[in-house]
Design a protein around this motif. Structure first.
Motif, mmCIF file in Angstrom:
data_model
loop_
_atom_site.group_PDB
_atom_site.id
_atom_site.type_symbol
_atom_site.label_atom_id
_atom_site.label_comp_id
_atom_site.label_asym_id
_atom_site.label_seq_id
_atom_site.Cartn_x
_atom_site.Cartn_y
_atom_site.Cartn_z
ATOM 1 N N ILE A 83 0.865 -1.191 0.000
ATOM 2 C CA ILE A 83 0.000 0.000 0.000
ATOM 3 C C ILE A 83 0.902 1.241 0.000
ATOM 4 O O ILE A 83 1.923 1.264 0.705
ATOM 5 C CB ILE A 83 -0.967 -0.022 1.215
ATOM 6 C CG1 ILE A 83 -1.961 1.146 1.142
ATOM 7 C CG2 ILE A 83 -0.231 -0.024 2.544
ATOM 8 C CD1 ILE A 83 -3.144 1.025 2.108
ATOM 9 N N ALA A 84 0.575 2.218 -0.807
ATOM 10 C CA ALA A 84 1.415 3.420 -0.901
ATOM 11 C C ALA A 84 0.529 4.651 -0.947
ATOM 12 O O ALA A 84 -0.672 4.569 -1.224
ATOM 13 C CB ALA A 84 2.297 3.351 -2.134
ATOM 14 N N TYR A 85 1.161 5.790 -0.683
ATOM 15 C CA TYR A 85 0.411 7.028 -0.461
ATOM 16 C C TYR A 85 1.031 8.169 -1.269
ATOM 17 O O TYR A 85 2.247 8.368 -1.231
ATOM 18 C CB TYR A 85 0.498 7.317 1.043
ATOM 19 C CG TYR A 85 -0.178 8.549 1.547
ATOM 20 C CD1 TYR A 85 -1.557 8.692 1.452
ATOM 21 C CD2 TYR A 85 0.556 9.557 2.171
ATOM 22 C CE1 TYR A 85 -2.178 9.815 1.957
ATOM 23 C CE2 TYR A 85 -0.064 10.686 2.684
ATOM 24 C CZ TYR A 85 -1.435 10.806 2.577
ATOM 25 O OH TYR A 85 -2.060 11.916 3.071
ATOM 26 N N VAL A 86 0.191 8.867 -2.000
ATOM 27 C CA VAL A 86 0.649 10.066 -2.720
ATOM 28 C C VAL A 86 0.056 11.261 -1.975
ATOM 29 O O VAL A 86 -1.152 11.476 -2.010
ATOM 30 C CB VAL A 86 0.152 10.068 -4.181
ATOM 31 C CG1 VAL A 86 0.583 11.334 -4.902
ATOM 32 C CG2 VAL A 86 0.653 8.833 -4.922
ATOM 33 N N PRO A 87 0.879 12.014 -1.253
ATOM 34 C CA PRO A 87 0.329 13.082 -0.421
ATOM 35 C C PRO A 87 -0.139 14.278 -1.233
ATOM 36 O O PRO A 87 0.156 14.398 -2.432
ATOM 37 C CB PRO A 87 1.497 13.463 0.484
ATOM 38 C CG PRO A 87 2.699 13.077 -0.292
ATOM 39 C CD PRO A 87 2.327 11.933 -1.178
ATOM 40 N N LEU B 105 12.502 21.348 -10.299
ATOM 41 C CA LEU B 105 11.408 20.781 -11.088
ATOM 42 C C LEU B 105 10.126 21.586 -10.922
ATOM 43 O O LEU B 105 9.892 22.215 -9.875
ATOM 44 C CB LEU B 105 11.137 19.333 -10.645
ATOM 45 C CG LEU B 105 12.331 18.370 -10.726
ATOM 46 C CD1 LEU B 105 11.951 17.026 -10.106
ATOM 47 C CD2 LEU B 105 12.769 18.181 -12.163
ATOM 48 N N SER B 106 9.255 21.515 -11.929
ATOM 49 C CA SER B 106 7.947 22.179 -11.826
ATOM 50 C C SER B 106 7.066 21.382 -10.860
ATOM 51 O O SER B 106 7.361 20.222 -10.528
ATOM 52 C CB SER B 106 7.289 22.199 -13.201
ATOM 53 O OG SER B 106 7.000 20.869 -13.594
ATOM 54 N N GLN C 208 5.092 16.158 -8.800
ATOM 55 C CA GLN C 208 3.967 15.268 -8.518
ATOM 56 C C GLN C 208 4.140 13.943 -9.261
ATOM 57 O O GLN C 208 3.896 12.874 -8.716
ATOM 58 C CB GLN C 208 2.641 15.959 -8.909
ATOM 59 C CG GLN C 208 1.393 15.232 -8.468
ATOM 60 C CD GLN C 208 1.187 15.258 -6.949
ATOM 61 O OE1 GLN C 208 2.133 15.264 -6.181
ATOM 62 N NE2 GLN C 208 -0.052 15.245 -6.533
ATOM 63 N N ARG C 209 4.602 14.007 -10.507
ATOM 64 C CA ARG C 209 4.851 12.776 -11.278
ATOM 65 C C ARG C 209 5.927 11.924 -10.599
ATOM 66 O O ARG C 209 5.828 10.708 -10.545
ATOM 67 C CB ARG C 209 5.299 13.125 -12.698
ATOM 68 C CG ARG C 209 4.167 13.569 -13.586
ATOM 69 C CD ARG C 209 4.679 13.709 -15.017
ATOM 70 N NE ARG C 209 3.587 13.890 -15.934
ATOM 71 C CZ ARG C 209 3.049 15.071 -16.238
ATOM 72 N NH1 ARG C 209 3.518 16.168 -15.690
ATOM 73 N NH2 ARG C 209 2.034 15.146 -17.074
ATOM 74 N N ALA C 210 6.966 12.611 -10.109
ATOM 75 C CA ALA C 210 8.060 11.875 -9.448
ATOM 76 C C ALA C 210 7.542 11.169 -8.197
ATOM 77 O O ALA C 210 7.887 10.007 -7.924
ATOM 78 C CB ALA C 210 9.193 12.837 -9.084
ATOM 79 N N GLY D 263 -2.793 15.872 -17.232
ATOM 80 C CA GLY D 263 -1.674 14.940 -17.418
ATOM 81 C C GLY D 263 -1.525 14.012 -16.218
ATOM 82 O O GLY D 263 -1.286 12.808 -16.368
ATOM 83 N N ILE D 264 -1.687 14.557 -15.013
ATOM 84 C CA ILE D 264 -1.543 13.733 -13.797
ATOM 85 C C ILE D 264 -2.672 12.699 -13.739
ATOM 86 O O ILE D 264 -2.448 11.524 -13.423
ATOM 87 C CB ILE D 264 -1.574 14.636 -12.527
ATOM 88 C CG1 ILE D 264 -0.376 15.595 -12.506
ATOM 89 C CG2 ILE D 264 -1.640 13.798 -11.246
ATOM 90 C CD1 ILE D 264 0.957 14.973 -12.227
ATOM 91 N N LEU D 265 -3.887 13.115 -14.076
ATOM 92 C CA LEU D 265 -5.021 12.172 -14.043
ATOM 93 C C LEU D 265 -4.816 11.051 -15.059
ATOM 94 O O LEU D 265 -5.059 9.880 -14.769
ATOM 95 C CB LEU D 265 -6.347 12.900 -14.315
ATOM 96 C CG LEU D 265 -6.778 13.901 -13.239
ATOM 97 C CD1 LEU D 265 -8.103 14.552 -13.617
ATOM 98 C CD2 LEU D 265 -6.902 13.231 -11.875
#
Ligand code: SF4
Length: 326
Positions: A92-96, A155-156, A161-163, A192-194
């Motif tokens: 399980i992982a989390y993208v804050p 980075l932008s 967010q992609r990283a 792009g993120i979606l």
């Protein structure tokens, strides 16, 4: 799969307990993108934190639990609240919410990747070998491996967010939780993120849980979704059904308030505010804003139940439909 069983949580404060989640029961299936929506302060982030096992005082689980179950590399696993953190990153992982807040701006990304990958996942490799796998993975995600040599401040916001998404998904976890993954990004970068999240879910065939106040995000990428109101789930079902045929009065008003393409009418939001969680009204918490509220609504909490196959809601009005459907 994630099962949420009779979950209630509260924050302990010197002024008394603030009950944030109340009797939450539902399941999130394998291989789906599940959305959690609702106004600010409805408990979305507390629910997400509880799913990810970030339950640290003053937040306390008063009753119930979360169970994470699945299979990886031919082995079945099962973890419940209090133990889910033992399998962070792996299953399980989390993208804050704000990627910049978790990346150290003055440490190169490659170092942050290496530090985040647990030892047992490095398979006795040399750092260069692990980084080569990371570089391959970034290429699979259409990201240039050159970012590994960058400092986050170079980075932008979209790139950071992609990283973070790449870092969170590197070990193919069965469940990925993303908290407002497009907040503070411009519309083009959001898209792009979606798209990246959708592609990843298809590739990993895992479960992705997206928390967002933005109904447009849910419409674009989620398969099923839950609408939260004041610490409980008001309605849950397939996303297309929620948008095309909402059944709970709150969901109906929420969907009605959304702007339509090509429409010249100014839509109005829902009058009033959600109640303070410290002192919510008795009965249905939506009653003070609900045009259908009755005396019963103001005294009795409606049960969250299956109204139609796969369609759940908490509203006294819908009881007749339950009786008719048996
Ligand atoms: Fe409205 Fe009553 Fe249903 Fe609550 S239970 S949403 S107040 S009709």
């Amino acid at each position: 799969m994630l099962k949420i069983e009779n979950l209630s949580t509260s924050y302990k404060t010197i002024d008394g307990d603030i009950h944030v989640l109340k009797d939450i029961n539902f399941e999130i299936k394998d291989n789906e993108i599940f959305g959690i929506a609702g106004e600010s302060g409805c408990g979305k982030t507390t629910l997400l934190n509880t799913l990810y096992d970030i339950v640290d005082y003053p937040l306390v689980i008063d009753q119930g639990r979360v169970v994470l179950e699945g299979e990886k590399d031919g082995k079945k696993y099962s973890f419940e609240s209090g133990k889910i953190r033992d399998t962070w990153w792996n299953n399980i992982a989390y993208v804050p919410q704000a990627a910049q807040s978790v990346l150290n701006p003055i440490v190169r990304l490659k170092t942050q990747f290496l530090d985040s990958i647990p030892k047992d996942q490095k398979k006795n490799e040399k750092p260069e070998e692990t980084l080569a796998r990371v570089a391959d993975y970034l290429k699979e995600l259409n990201l240039s491996p050159d970012v590994l040599e960058s400092f986050p401040f170079q980075l932008s916001g979209g790139m950071r967010q992609r990283a973070i998404i790449a870092l969170a998904t590197f070990m193919s976890p069965g469940v990925v939780l993303a908290d407002e993954p497009t907040t503070a990004l411009d519309v083009v970068v959001q898209k792009g993120i979606l798209m990246m999240l959708m592609r990843l879910q298809k590739q990993l065939k895992n479960t992705m849980i997206i928390v967002s106040h933005d109904m447009g995000v849910h419409y674009q990428i989620t398969d099923r979704m839950a609408i939260m109101y004041s610490g409980s789930i008001a309605e849950l079902g397939k996303t297309e059904d929620i948008f095309n045929d909402p059944i709970h009065p709150y969901t109906k008003m929420l969907v009605d308030a959304l702007p339509r393409v090509g429409e010249d009418v100014q839509r109005v939001g829902i009058a009033g505010r959600p109640p303070a969680l410290k002192n919510p009204p008795p009965g249905c918490r939506f009653a003070p804003r609900c045009p259908h509220a009755t005396d019963r609504c103001r005294s009795e909490v409606p049960k969250f139940r299956e109204i139609r196959p796969g369609r759940f809601a908490a509203c006294h009005l819908l009881e007749e439909e339950v009786k008719t459907n048996g």
